[in-house]
Write a protein that holds these residues in place. Structure first.
Motif, mmCIF file in Angstrom:
data_model
loop_
_atom_site.group_PDB
_atom_site.id
_atom_site.type_symbol
_atom_site.label_atom_id
_atom_site.label_comp_id
_atom_site.label_asym_id
_atom_site.label_seq_id
_atom_site.Cartn_x
_atom_site.Cartn_y
_atom_site.Cartn_z
ATOM 1 N N LEU A 172 0.304 35.996 -47.688
ATOM 2 C CA LEU A 172 -0.894 36.727 -47.116
ATOM 3 C C LEU A 172 -2.082 36.477 -47.758
ATOM 4 C CD1 LEU A 172 1.186 40.044 -46.492
ATOM 5 C CD2 LEU A 172 0.506 38.151 -44.873
ATOM 6 N N PRO A 173 -3.397 36.714 -47.171
ATOM 7 C CA PRO A 173 -4.745 36.397 -48.037
ATOM 8 C C PRO A 173 -4.958 37.725 -48.750
ATOM 9 C CG PRO A 173 -5.058 36.431 -45.483
ATOM 10 C CD PRO A 173 -3.220 36.453 -45.626
ATOM 11 N N SER A 174 -5.469 37.516 -49.836
ATOM 12 C CA SER A 174 -5.954 38.733 -50.684
ATOM 13 C C SER A 174 -6.929 39.505 -49.909
ATOM 14 C CB SER A 174 -6.297 38.186 -52.194
ATOM 15 O OG SER A 174 -7.384 37.512 -51.818
ATOM 16 N N GLY A 175 -6.843 40.951 -50.124
ATOM 17 C CA GLY A 175 -7.758 41.821 -49.397
ATOM 18 C C GLY A 175 -7.504 42.006 -48.091
ATOM 19 N N ALA A 176 -6.106 41.260 -47.329
ATOM 20 C CA ALA A 176 -5.878 41.364 -45.903
ATOM 21 C C ALA A 176 -5.232 43.068 -45.819
ATOM 22 C CB ALA A 176 -5.280 40.375 -45.660
ATOM 23 N N LEU A 177 -5.339 43.367 -44.487
ATOM 24 C CA LEU A 177 -4.525 44.576 -44.029
ATOM 25 C C LEU A 177 -3.779 43.922 -42.882
ATOM 26 C CD1 LEU A 177 -7.784 47.283 -43.610
ATOM 27 C CD2 LEU A 177 -6.172 47.063 -45.663
ATOM 28 N N VAL A 178 -2.495 44.284 -43.038
ATOM 29 C CA VAL A 178 -1.346 43.838 -42.052
ATOM 30 C C VAL A 178 -0.575 45.137 -41.626
ATOM 31 C CG1 VAL A 178 0.511 42.400 -41.760
ATOM 32 C CG2 VAL A 178 -1.261 41.771 -43.312
ATOM 33 N N VAL A 179 -0.558 44.963 -40.259
ATOM 34 C CA VAL A 179 0.223 46.092 -39.804
ATOM 35 C C VAL A 179 1.422 45.391 -38.883
ATOM 36 C CG1 VAL A 179 0.352 48.129 -38.030
ATOM 37 C CG2 VAL A 179 -1.344 47.958 -39.475
ATOM 38 N N VAL A 180 2.752 45.588 -39.325
ATOM 39 C CA VAL A 180 3.810 45.199 -38.696
ATOM 40 C C VAL A 180 4.472 46.267 -37.714
ATOM 41 C CG1 VAL A 180 6.078 43.995 -38.979
ATOM 42 C CG2 VAL A 180 4.306 43.741 -40.649
ATOM 43 N N ARG A 181 4.367 46.099 -36.335
ATOM 44 C CA ARG A 181 4.912 47.235 -35.367
ATOM 45 C C ARG A 181 5.980 46.699 -34.831
ATOM 46 N NH1 ARG A 181 3.598 47.475 -29.929
ATOM 47 N NH2 ARG A 181 1.775 46.136 -30.417
#
Length: 121
Positions: free
Chosen positions: A71-80
């Motif tokens: 994952l790229p640094s600083g990214a926000l990821v939501v897994v639904r």
């Protein structure tokens, strides 16, 4: 992620990639680029009773932990999680496929992440 505003930012402004068992929302510009990527999970009651929902969350945390470096640094990821995630043997494969699609869609400057002729909004 722990704040609702971070979830909202990732879902509303991020790129979406869905599969049968889950949907990933990825926002590369969510926060400080020097900070590590942050991941949040959404597992609704449609997935099943509490025991099943908690099992799905544990599986998703395990899958995500192994792929955190991608994952790229600083990214926000939501897994639904979708209802099909309960008891699915393809959860990790769907996660990998959706994540690579979301990363691919978010890397290009002009890529919108939408299918041509699809609904807008």
């Amino acid at each position: 992620m722990r704040h609702g505003s971070e979830f909202s930012t990732a879902v509303r402004k991020g790129r979406r990639a869905g599969r049968q068992t889950l949907v990933i929302h990825l926002n590369r510009t969510g926060s400080d680029p020097a900070s590590p990527a942050r991941v949040g999970f959404v597992v609704s009651k449609a997935v099943g009773p509490a025991v099943v929902r908690n099992r799905v969350k544990r599986q998703l945390r395990h899958i995500t932990r192994e792929r955190l470096a991608a994952l790229p640094s600083g990214a926000l990821v939501v897994v639904r999680a979708n209802p099909a995630a309960a008891g699915s043997p393809n959860l990790a494969a769907d996660f990998d496929s959706a994540l690579s699609s979301a990363l691919r869609n978010s890397s290009g400057g002009g890529a919108s992440g939408r299918r041509p002729g699809g609904p807008r909004g």
